[in-house]
Each structure stands twice: as structure tokens, then as C-alpha cells.
Design an enzyme around this catalytic site. Sequence first.
Site, PDB file in Angstrom:
ATOM      1  N   SER A 352      22.882  13.832 -20.818  1.00  0.00           N
ATOM      2  CA  SER A 352      22.638  12.400 -20.934  1.00  0.00           C
ATOM      3  C   SER A 352      22.789  11.942 -22.387  1.00  0.00           C
ATOM      4  O   SER A 352      23.833  12.177 -23.006  1.00  0.00           O
ATOM      5  CB  SER A 352      21.248  12.081 -20.369  1.00  0.00           C
ATOM      6  N   LEU A 353      21.760  11.312 -22.947  1.00  0.00           N
ATOM      7  CA  LEU A 353      21.843  10.831 -24.331  1.00  0.00           C
ATOM      8  C   LEU A 353      22.042  11.977 -25.310  1.00  0.00           C
ATOM      9  O   LEU A 353      22.661  11.801 -26.375  1.00  0.00           O
ATOM     10  CB  LEU A 353      20.570  10.048 -24.681  1.00  0.00           C
TER      11      LEU A 353
END
Length: 703
Positions: A352-353
Site C-alpha cells: 500500500s502506502l
Amino acid sequence: PPALGRRRDIAMATPEQPQPQPPRALGEGAEPEPGSGYEPVVPHWFYCRVTDGRERWVPFSSQDSERLEEAYGSGRAQADVVVPTSGGRFDVRLLQRQRVAVYWEEEVSEVRRCTWFYKGDKDNKYIPYSETFSEELEEAYRIAVTLDEWKKKLESPSREIIILHNPKLMVHYQPVATSDDWGSTPTEQGRPRTVKRGVENIAADIPNGEPLQIDHLVFVVHGIGPACDIRFRSIVQCVNDFRNVSLSMLQAHFRKAQEQQQIGRVEFLPVNWHSSLHSTGVDVDLERITLPSINRLRHFINDTILDVFFYNSSTYCQTIVDTVASEMNRLYQLFLQRNPLFKGGVSIAGHSLGSLILFDLLTNQKAAPEQDEQATEGSRTSSSSRGVEEVKEVLKQLELSEYCEVFEREKMDREALFLCVQENLKEMGIPLGPRMKLLNYISSQKQMQVCFLGGLGPSSAIPSLSDPSALTWVSLCQVSANYPQLNYNPSIFFAFGSPIGMFLTVRGVKRIDPNYSLPTCKGFFNIFHPFDPVAYRIEPMIVPDVEFEPMLLPHHKGRKRMHLELKEGLTRMSVDLKNNLLGSLRVAWQSFTRASLPALEAATADPELEAEPGAEKQPDTKADEPPPAAKEETPPINVGRLNGGNRIDYVLQEKPIESFNEYLFALQGHLCYWESEDTVLLVLKEIYQTQGITLDQPLPGSQ
């Protein structure tokens, strides 16, 4: 009635009515029969894991337990001896009986040398007695076996009663408080618990241990929030699952290489940046301005979703990238200290991030001087031959070929052309009309933003990072921060459920130059679940003019999932039915139009008409078949140098239950990578491919 129930429990476990026993594993012993000789118990080492306030005793692997027992038996237990366990990720301080994490922060666990166990009252898990009381039980057991005298009663330090009826029936009674507290001795009241001697009699799941040889090191960076999966577990627990799946995949798909001792295992270490970010005092500031309503939801947003906004803030972005880079450098140095013989490579993975953080770090790494020299030498030789030709192509495209000699005389290549302004072209003697054409072309190409970083080689329209003008390109696309340097060059970058493509588009990047590659990392894999709402593709930004599907990750068992094969079969069947229907309608229409011709024309053209049906049937019969181009395999697509010329986007196969409702399993799709065998197998395949080691059996559909 309680006494009757107790007698019934005891009667069911008497030797006269033996219960069926599960098959013992290799090396397990059996408790002696009454009157037989005494044999010392074989100890096994356990550690206590506390989860949600509940204690659970977990056995060390056979390998670790033997190592601990060897240190204990050699007399070193009195000294401050440290024994590495769990693949070197935990140290056991033998004197203090403590298990301490090496690479991350974790509560210290109690360690115990276990020989005697009793069954707990909640989850029926066996709990080991303390080492001191276990020695008392063992001594009483030895005397009972030697003298054949049973019905021994022992009282534990917590005033619990243990009765040794015979070698196969030993029970544990908890004390029951009486109404008059006169200090009376505990009685055999309460529900009896089973007592077992030796770990081989409690059906404990004892792993064999991990291979000692480490072939590759992978750092894993988490995404938003402190929890990384649907069960709200930490990055440490999720990476533990990922590592365990990798060990099982190695045994299943790299068995030949393991038997030939060509490989050991891959070590995965978690990198945590969330705690450092939220220890800066920002949580206190947020708490003061957070509304009191829907408190839990607001706290969840502050703790998770806001991490995305923190990363887009120059202040907190600097904190995040500093934490990630310094933590990976610290872990790398610590790993080398503990594994001085390690000669393998290092890769990085982000979820993800976390994948975006790693991507921004990698794009701002500086290649080693020798790599820079090789790159510049290659670019000089190529630019000298290609630079002028590229400018000639641009001038020919703009119908300004008569000015080729002027640009050739000025030694103008493509990169220099895109640095020109109006005054430069005017000094070269270019008239106003052609000058405006060139300036308009340069402006349109810059707005296209072929890539967000410079230094892409002589064919790039963007200045290199060494030029002052390149700073404007970087600022357009990344948060203003001083990106630290890593102490190593990663071999491969794996992105799981990554929003990199979306963030690049939001930053104004419309296309990535096919010639662009990460400065210090030659491999890049973008892996995502088809229902992951956070994941975006990368390849369409490199090849925007061609529509093509991502690479389908083969199932780890060697075939497509059944529901996907069924879906493809139905799709193929519908296409065939459509083609057959169209072919039938075409034949009917042709026969109808042929029947309306004048009879005279039909009579005069009888010989030709006899030949025509055969000639006309050829295309009709072929109408049922797909065109030749569709039968051929899709030609290889050039997706640039970002992954060394190989495909970048890889999509997982959804499970059958997930295909019923995409929205219902969207969140699960974003958090599924930690236990995904297909994801782990791709990671292992690509890592070991750099060492020239392949799978035992190539999976269908894999590169």
C-alpha cells in the site's frame, strides 16, 4: 453428584479401558508400564506468548530446543549465555530465562524448560509446570516407578493437589475455598485436570526449524495505520505469516535445490515507520481538534487514513522517509553483524502506502560512481551517433529540414534542443516562423512530462538531475524532502496493492519514459488483487497507446482456479455460438439473394454456379473459426526498462467465493497478500532466478 461425576472421569481414563492414541511422531517415547524400569524424561523448551491478556505456551522448534538444552547441559546456564533462536530473530538469555526480539521492539517473553504439563480449563491447551515443581514431580514419579508404589500426592506452591495414580493416570485438582478459613489443607475438590509427563504426550505442534543458510534478505514496509490485515495484526505478525508461507513454498517448489543443498531460505524483516511518526506529538495536536462524536471512527481515521495526508506534507514526509531509510540501514548493518558469512542480495517490498514510500526513495537514490561512469560512457557513445539524428527527425516532423545544418553545426542533440529558449534560437539565425514552431513543440513535449525524473539518457526530453532546470521537474512530482541514501543496492522491488500509478498521475505525470529505470534497483514487480481498491497499474503509463491485460499470476498448485477456467470456457462458448449464428445468417442471406436472380441468367451461368457454391462455402466454413490473428499468441509487449524489459503488472487470481461479490471482498483483497501462496511464490521465483535457480516444475503461464 459432583463426586459421582469425578469418579466417572477417573474411570474413563483408567488403564483397564485404554483410549485410542494418535500415531506418535518419529522419536517420541511412551510412558512406562507399571513395574517397568525408570527412564528420565526428555525436556523441551517453551516460551510464553501473551495475546490479549491471555498466556499461551509455544514450543521452540526441535532445532532450537536441542540447542538450548545443549547450552543448559554444558553448565553454561549459570553464565550469561545468549542462544539465538527462530532463525536468529530472537535471542534467549538462558540465565534470566528470557526471549528477546533482535530486530524489532517486542515484549520480553518468559522461557521455561518443560517436562510436566497439565491441561488448562479454558482452551484445553497444556500448560507447563514451573521448572522447580517439575523436578519434584519427576522425583516422585521416579520413586513410584522404581518401588511400584503409586497413589502419590503432591502439593504445588499454589496449594494445588497432584495425584499420581499410575503411569497413565495422573490428575491435578485445584483447591476450593471453604466457608471457614482455618488454614485447612486443600482437598481433592473441583474438576480434575489431566497431567502429562513429557512433551511427546501432549500432542504439541513442534516445528522442525528453519534452514540455517540465508540466501537473500527482504525488507518489508507496511502501509497506513498500525494494523496490516483484516485481523488487525501488526506488521511483525503479518511478515511472520509471509515468512512461514515462503518456507512451505520452498519445500513444495524448490525441493530439488534443497536436497542438493543449493538453497537455504529467504529472510523477511519488517520495517515499522508508523510508531515513529505518531511519537512526534502529532496525535496530541490532533486530539485537541477532534470532535467528541463518533469517537472510535474519528480515532481510527486519525490513526490510519491520515497517514496518507502526513506523507503529502513536507514536514511529516521527511520524518517518514528518514525513518524508513534509517531503519532499513540499521537492520541491514545488524543483520550483517549477526550473519558475517552472508553473501546474498537484498530486496525490498512495500504494501500500500509503503510501496509508494519505497518508490520515492528508490527514484532519488544515486548510483555508484563506477555505474555513473559506465552509464555516461555509454551515453556519450550513443549520443554522439544518435543525438543529431534525433534532432533531424524532429525538424523533419515540423517540416523544417532546411535548418538541419544549423543545428548540426551547433552540435545540438535532443536534450540540448529541449533546453533552448527563444533567445538561443534567435542567436542561431532561425527565423521567427520556424522559431515559434520549435518553441511550441518544446512546450507541448514538456507538458506531456515523459517522465518525472531526469537522467534518463540522451533520448530523454527532460534535463538530467545535474542540471538546475531539473529541480522544477522533481518538485512537480514529489513532496519536497531530502531523501536519504540506502547503504545497499536492492536487487528487486516488490509492490503489493500499490497506489504508485495513481499518485504519479495526481502529481501530474502522464507517462513514464520506456528508457527509465530505477537508479540502483533493476527489478520492479507490481502485484495486486483484482478487487483491491487501492491498487493501480504501472504498465499503461509506459505504453499508453496499447491496451493489454496484466500478467495473470499462476496458481501455486500449477493451474488456473476452477471458476476462472469455467468462466473462460463459457466466454469461449458464447463467442463460438455467436460466430456460428452469424455464419448461418450469412449463408441464408446469400442463398436468398441468389434465388431472386432471373431464371435466364441462372440458366446461362449453370457451369459457373455449380462451381460457385464450393468457392463460397470456404469463407462460410471459416466463419465459425476465429481469425488467424486471434489464434496466435499475443506478441510480447515492450514495457520499457523499469523491470529490465520484463512485465511489471501481475494480478492474482481471485478465490471462487470472492467472485460472487467484488464489493464485499474489496477490503480483503487489499489485505490478502501476507498469506497469499501465489504472491510468495512469485517473490521466491524472481529472487532465486537471480541466482540461476528455477522451480522444480515451471508453472503454466509464468514467464
